[in-house]
Scaffold this motif. Sequence first.
Motif, PDB file in Angstrom:
ATOM      1  N   PHE A  43      22.164  19.989 -59.956  1.00 55.79           N
ATOM      2  CA  PHE A  43      22.502  21.178 -59.184  1.00 55.79           C
ATOM      3  C   PHE A  43      21.529  22.316 -59.480  1.00 55.79           C
ATOM      4  CE2 PHE A  43      24.734  25.319 -59.358  1.00 55.79           C
ATOM      5  CZ  PHE A  43      24.839  25.536 -57.999  1.00 55.79           C
ATOM      6  N   LEU A  44      21.228  22.524 -60.739  1.00 58.16           N
ATOM      7  CA  LEU A  44      20.323  23.620 -61.108  1.00 58.16           C
ATOM      8  C   LEU A  44      18.903  23.379 -60.600  1.00 58.16           C
ATOM      9  CD1 LEU A  44      21.556  24.314 -64.750  1.00 58.16           C
ATOM     10  CD2 LEU A  44      21.982  25.690 -62.701  1.00 58.16           C
ATOM     11  N   VAL A  45      18.409  22.167 -60.764  1.00 57.82           N
ATOM     12  CA  VAL A  45      17.036  21.856 -60.335  1.00 57.82           C
ATOM     13  C   VAL A  45      16.908  21.932 -58.819  1.00 57.82           C
ATOM     14  CG1 VAL A  45      15.307  20.025 -60.222  1.00 57.82           C
ATOM     15  CG2 VAL A  45      16.481  20.481 -62.370  1.00 57.82           C
ATOM     16  N   MET A  46      17.808  21.245 -58.124  1.00 59.40           N
ATOM     17  CA  MET A  46      17.700  21.225 -56.658  1.00 59.40           C
ATOM     18  C   MET A  46      18.119  22.556 -56.046  1.00 59.40           C
ATOM     19  SD  MET A  46      16.254  18.441 -56.156  1.00 59.40           S
ATOM     20  CE  MET A  46      16.357  17.950 -54.449  1.00 59.40           C
ATOM     21  N   LYS A  55      14.739  25.075 -47.531  1.00 59.65           N
ATOM     22  CA  LYS A  55      14.951  23.848 -46.764  1.00 59.65           C
ATOM     23  C   LYS A  55      16.271  23.194 -47.174  1.00 59.65           C
ATOM     24  CE  LYS A  55      10.073  22.894 -46.133  1.00 59.65           C
ATOM     25  NZ  LYS A  55       8.988  21.943 -46.335  1.00 59.65           N
ATOM     26  N   VAL A  56      17.071  22.890 -46.163  1.00 56.38           N
ATOM     27  CA  VAL A  56      18.369  22.276 -46.429  1.00 56.38           C
ATOM     28  C   VAL A  56      18.202  20.817 -46.838  1.00 56.38           C
ATOM     29  CG1 VAL A  56      20.599  21.683 -45.398  1.00 56.38           C
ATOM     30  CG2 VAL A  56      19.526  23.867 -44.875  1.00 56.38           C
ATOM     31  N   MET A  57      17.252  20.131 -46.224  1.00 54.45           N
ATOM     32  CA  MET A  57      17.006  18.724 -46.559  1.00 54.45           C
ATOM     33  C   MET A  57      15.758  18.613 -47.405  1.00 54.45           C
ATOM     34  SD  MET A  57      19.159  16.479 -45.728  1.00 54.45           S
ATOM     35  CE  MET A  57      18.308  14.936 -45.773  1.00 54.45           C
ATOM     36  N   PRO A  58      15.793  17.993 -48.540  1.00 54.48           N
ATOM     37  CA  PRO A  58      16.948  17.428 -49.222  1.00 54.48           C
ATOM     38  C   PRO A  58      17.549  18.358 -50.261  1.00 54.48           C
ATOM     39  CG  PRO A  58      14.974  16.612 -50.266  1.00 54.48           C
ATOM     40  CD  PRO A  58      14.538  17.523 -49.130  1.00 54.48           C
ATOM     41  N   VAL A  64      24.367  20.998 -53.070  1.00 54.12           N
ATOM     42  CA  VAL A  64      25.788  21.156 -52.712  1.00 54.12           C
ATOM     43  C   VAL A  64      26.597  19.957 -53.198  1.00 54.12           C
ATOM     44  CG1 VAL A  64      27.398  21.220 -50.761  1.00 54.12           C
ATOM     45  CG2 VAL A  64      25.398  22.690 -50.763  1.00 54.12           C
ATOM     46  N   LEU A  65      26.087  18.749 -52.972  1.00 53.99           N
ATOM     47  CA  LEU A  65      26.793  17.551 -53.428  1.00 53.99           C
ATOM     48  C   LEU A  65      26.898  17.506 -54.953  1.00 53.99           C
ATOM     49  CD1 LEU A  65      25.337  14.888 -50.977  1.00 53.99           C
ATOM     50  CD2 LEU A  65      27.595  15.958 -50.913  1.00 53.99           C
ATOM     51  N   SER A  66      25.844  17.936 -55.635  1.00 54.33           N
ATOM     52  CA  SER A  66      25.869  17.967 -57.100  1.00 54.33           C
ATOM     53  C   SER A  66      26.892  18.983 -57.612  1.00 54.33           C
ATOM     54  CB  SER A  66      24.492  18.302 -57.650  1.00 54.33           C
ATOM     55  OG  SER A  66      23.572  17.307 -57.299  1.00 54.33           O
ATOM     56  N   LEU A  67      27.002  20.114 -56.935  1.00 56.93           N
ATOM     57  CA  LEU A  67      27.998  21.115 -57.325  1.00 56.93           C
ATOM     58  C   LEU A  67      29.411  20.559 -57.153  1.00 56.93           C
ATOM     59  CD1 LEU A  67      28.786  23.973 -58.199  1.00 56.93           C
ATOM     60  CD2 LEU A  67      28.633  24.638 -55.784  1.00 56.93           C
ATOM     61  N   ILE A  68      29.651  19.882 -56.043  1.00 65.98           N
ATOM     62  CA  ILE A  68      30.971  19.285 -55.807  1.00 65.98           C
ATOM     63  C   ILE A  68      31.301  18.282 -56.910  1.00 65.98           C
ATOM     64  CG2 ILE A  68      32.275  17.758 -54.272  1.00 65.98           C
ATOM     65  CD1 ILE A  68      30.736  19.166 -51.935  1.00 65.98           C
ATOM     66  N   MET A  69      30.351  17.431 -57.254  1.00 67.36           N
ATOM     67  CA  MET A  69      30.595  16.433 -58.290  1.00 67.36           C
ATOM     68  C   MET A  69      30.736  17.081 -59.664  1.00 67.36           C
ATOM     69  SD  MET A  69      31.088  13.789 -56.645  1.00 67.36           S
ATOM     70  CE  MET A  69      31.389  12.760 -58.061  1.00 67.36           C
TER      71      MET A  69
END
Length: 79
Positions: A43-46, A55-58, A64-69
Amino acid sequence: MIGSVASLASGVIFGSLMSWAAVRTSRNPADAYLALGLSVTLFLVMGSRFLKSGKVMPAGLVSVLSLIMAIRYGQRVFA
């Protein structure tokens, strides 16, 4: 070319570690420390890459997915 190799290597390393963490967590749900650490790191790196590039991708999607997990694994570790 060098950036592609570094990105591929880090993806393989993070993917392998996260797979191992998922196996450990599935055997013992309270043992989510490695998965939590990897999710927060990703989450921190991306997230920083997303803030730099916009850029939203990737980068945005992965952050966002890393934050959720990280939230999910944090609930397992600290509950």
